[in-house]
Write an enzyme that holds these catalytic residues in place. Structure first.
Site, PDB file in Angstrom:
ATOM      1  N   LEU A  46       0.878  -1.173   0.000  1.00  0.00           N
ATOM      2  CA  LEU A  46       0.000   0.000   0.000  1.00  0.00           C
ATOM      3  C   LEU A  46       0.913   1.219   0.000  1.00  0.00           C
ATOM      4  O   LEU A  46       1.997   1.184   0.603  1.00  0.00           O
ATOM      5  CB  LEU A  46      -0.894   0.008   1.249  1.00  0.00           C
ATOM      6  CG  LEU A  46      -1.990  -1.049   1.327  1.00  0.00           C
ATOM      7  CD1 LEU A  46      -2.733  -0.959   2.664  1.00  0.00           C
ATOM      8  CD2 LEU A  46      -2.979  -0.915   0.174  1.00  0.00           C
ATOM      9  N   ASP A  47       0.454   2.301  -0.638  1.00  0.00           N
ATOM     10  CA  ASP A  47       1.262   3.514  -0.647  1.00  0.00           C
ATOM     11  C   ASP A  47       1.445   4.027   0.780  1.00  0.00           C
ATOM     12  O   ASP A  47       0.627   3.737   1.672  1.00  0.00           O
ATOM     13  CB  ASP A  47       0.569   4.611  -1.474  1.00  0.00           C
ATOM     14  CG  ASP A  47       0.453   4.214  -2.944  1.00  0.00           C
ATOM     15  OD1 ASP A  47       1.256   3.381  -3.390  1.00  0.00           O
ATOM     16  OD2 ASP A  47      -0.460   4.733  -3.618  1.00  0.00           O
ATOM     17  N   GLU A  48       2.446   4.862   0.934  1.00  0.00           N
ATOM     18  CA  GLU A  48       2.764   5.425   2.259  1.00  0.00           C
ATOM     19  C   GLU A  48       1.541   6.134   2.862  1.00  0.00           C
ATOM     20  O   GLU A  48       1.272   6.032   4.054  1.00  0.00           O
ATOM     21  CB  GLU A  48       3.955   6.386   2.051  1.00  0.00           C
ATOM     22  CG  GLU A  48       4.323   7.290   3.187  1.00  0.00           C
ATOM     23  CD  GLU A  48       3.554   8.599   3.166  1.00  0.00           C
ATOM     24  OE1 GLU A  48       3.048   8.981   4.232  1.00  0.00           O
ATOM     25  OE2 GLU A  48       3.440   9.224   2.084  1.00  0.00           O
TER      26      GLU A  48
END
Ligand code: URA
Length: 232
Positions: free
Chosen positions: A102-104
């Protein structure tokens, strides 16, 4: 299985450290301190305690985490702490890793496991494991955008269109999308391709498993892989 070997398999340190923990009296089972590293135990349903914390034996470990924002899924994070830092040491030692990324700035359901076969089953595009994302959008969501997301949009790295299995409005600035692939920034890029923008993104489900509401950001729980496949 010998007690020290059980501890070793579950990530409690080197073989020597595991023997040391047992001899030190750190390990108990069913309320009894077990200080013989060679004592044999069946592992089926075994729950042991190390320094007062209970651990259910898992041949392979699978956990669900509520990923908070500002954590990276990389094992070698660059700008923020890694999600791995939210796990207790034994789970890190036994080699758990995030299943996909998942993105930051994305929050929500993240699976971590040390089971290579399961990682393949969950990430292979051929297996079509659906993942549900809740996006907050910069501009209002309209029917044209939803239809385009469902029928397919072209992203800049591949001429073949990608389509959402489902795309529904959730309020004026909300969108629920179900995807069966996991391309880089896929939700954000698909939403951008229809002329909108994702301001916040949360993953709420993978397969049949929904992020439990009681699991606060940063927390994790054990998960039976069957929960991902149940009653779909
Ligand atoms: N799609 C994105 O754009 N970001 C994520 O973190 C997951 C899916």
């Amino acid at each position: 299985m010998r007690l020290s070997a059980i501890l070793f398999s579950q990530g409690f340190g080197t073989r020597r450290e595991c023997v040391g923990r047992v001899l030190d009296g750190q390990v108990s089972i069913a309320g009894r301190v077990c200080d013989d590293p060679d004592e044999d135990f069946g592992t089926d349903g075994l729950v042991f305690s190390v320094e007062g914390r209970e651990w259910p034996f898992h041949e392979k470990a699978l956990v669900a985490m509520h990923k908070p924002a500002h954590y990276e899924c990389s094992m070698k994070p660059r700008h923020h702490p890694s999600v791995m830092s939210l796990l207790p040491a034994p789970l890190r030692t036994r080699g758990l890793q995030p299943v996909g990324r998942l993105d930051e700035d994305t929050t929500g359901l993240l699976l971590l496991t040390d089971d290579g076969t399961l990682i393949h089953r969950l990430t292979s595009p051929k297996k079509h494991m659906p993942k549900v994302y809740e996006a907050t959008t910069r501009h209002p969501v309209d029917e044209r955008q939803l239809t385009a997301l469902r029928t397919g949009v072209v992203l800049d790295d591949d001429p073949a269109p990608v389509a959402a299995l489902e795309a529904l409005a959730a309020g004026e600035h909300g969108l629920r999308m179900t995807l069966t692939e996991g391309r880089y920034h896929q939700v954000k890029r698909m939403v951008a391709a229809v002329g909108n923008r994702v301001d916040a993104l949360h993953r709420s489900a993978i397969g049949a498993y929904r992020l439990p509401p009681e699991l606060a950001p940063g927390q994790w729980c054990w998960l039976d892989p069957a929960a991902l496949y149940a009653s779909r």
